[in-house]
Scaffold this motif. Sequence first.
Motif, short mmCIF file in Angstrom:
data_model
loop_
_atom_site.label_atom_id
_atom_site.label_comp_id
_atom_site.label_asym_id
_atom_site.label_seq_id
_atom_site.Cartn_x
_atom_site.Cartn_y
_atom_site.Cartn_z
N LYS A 207 0.70 -1.18 -0.15
CA LYS A 207 0.03 0.07 0.01
C LYS A 207 1.01 1.40 0.09
O LYS A 207 0.60 2.16 -0.73
N ARG B 233 2.45 1.71 -3.53
CA ARG B 233 1.29 2.10 -4.45
C ARG B 233 1.08 3.69 -4.20
O ARG B 233 1.11 4.60 -5.10
N GLN B 234 0.87 4.09 -2.92
CA GLN B 234 0.60 5.48 -2.50
C GLN B 234 1.88 6.24 -2.99
O GLN B 234 1.63 7.31 -3.42
N LEU C 191 4.32 1.59 -7.39
CA LEU C 191 3.49 0.41 -7.93
C LEU C 191 2.26 0.50 -8.43
O LEU C 191 1.51 1.53 -8.21
N THR C 192 1.85 -0.18 -9.36
CA THR C 192 0.36 -0.40 -9.94
C THR C 192 -0.12 -1.77 -9.52
O THR C 192 0.54 -2.39 -9.26
N ALA C 193 -1.32 -1.88 -9.43
CA ALA C 193 -2.23 -3.08 -9.07
C ALA C 193 -3.36 -3.26 -10.03
O ALA C 193 -3.85 -2.38 -10.52
N HIS D 250 0.61 -6.79 -8.47
CA HIS D 250 1.40 -5.71 -8.47
C HIS D 250 2.54 -5.57 -9.25
O HIS D 250 3.44 -6.59 -9.22
#
Length: 133
Positions: A55, A58-59, A63-65, A74
């Motif tokens: 998390k 990503r924030q 990363l992308t999910a 991910h």
Amino acid sequence: MHSVNIEPQEIFQALSDGTRIRIARLLAQTGSEACLCELVDCLLEPQSNVSRHLKVLRQAGLLTAMKDGRWVYHRLVRDVAHLERLYELLKALPDSDNLFAKDLANFQNRMSLREDGRCRIGIQTMALKVEAG
């Protein structure tokens, strides 16, 4: 592709944790995507910890999910010049305690369990499987 404006300090704060460096380095070195259970088995870290670290990454815009059935895959954000240079730096970091070498070996072994290029089996490390549920 849309552009997201991420501040440099957010990127470095995200990489200020050893586990997050391990995740980013694995994905940078292999060029792969991975689901949560694959990363749990590779890093030998509890699911809740790995989830929290994903998390943060990503924030920070690293990363992308992508959801595929019940799995979320991910991967590193690619084709952004400053991030590509950062990934090269991560790959070049020393591995004096061989932790990354172990992570990479675990990752390669775990990825060999995929069916049709996808995870379909969940967490395999028994001690971590019990903790997850």
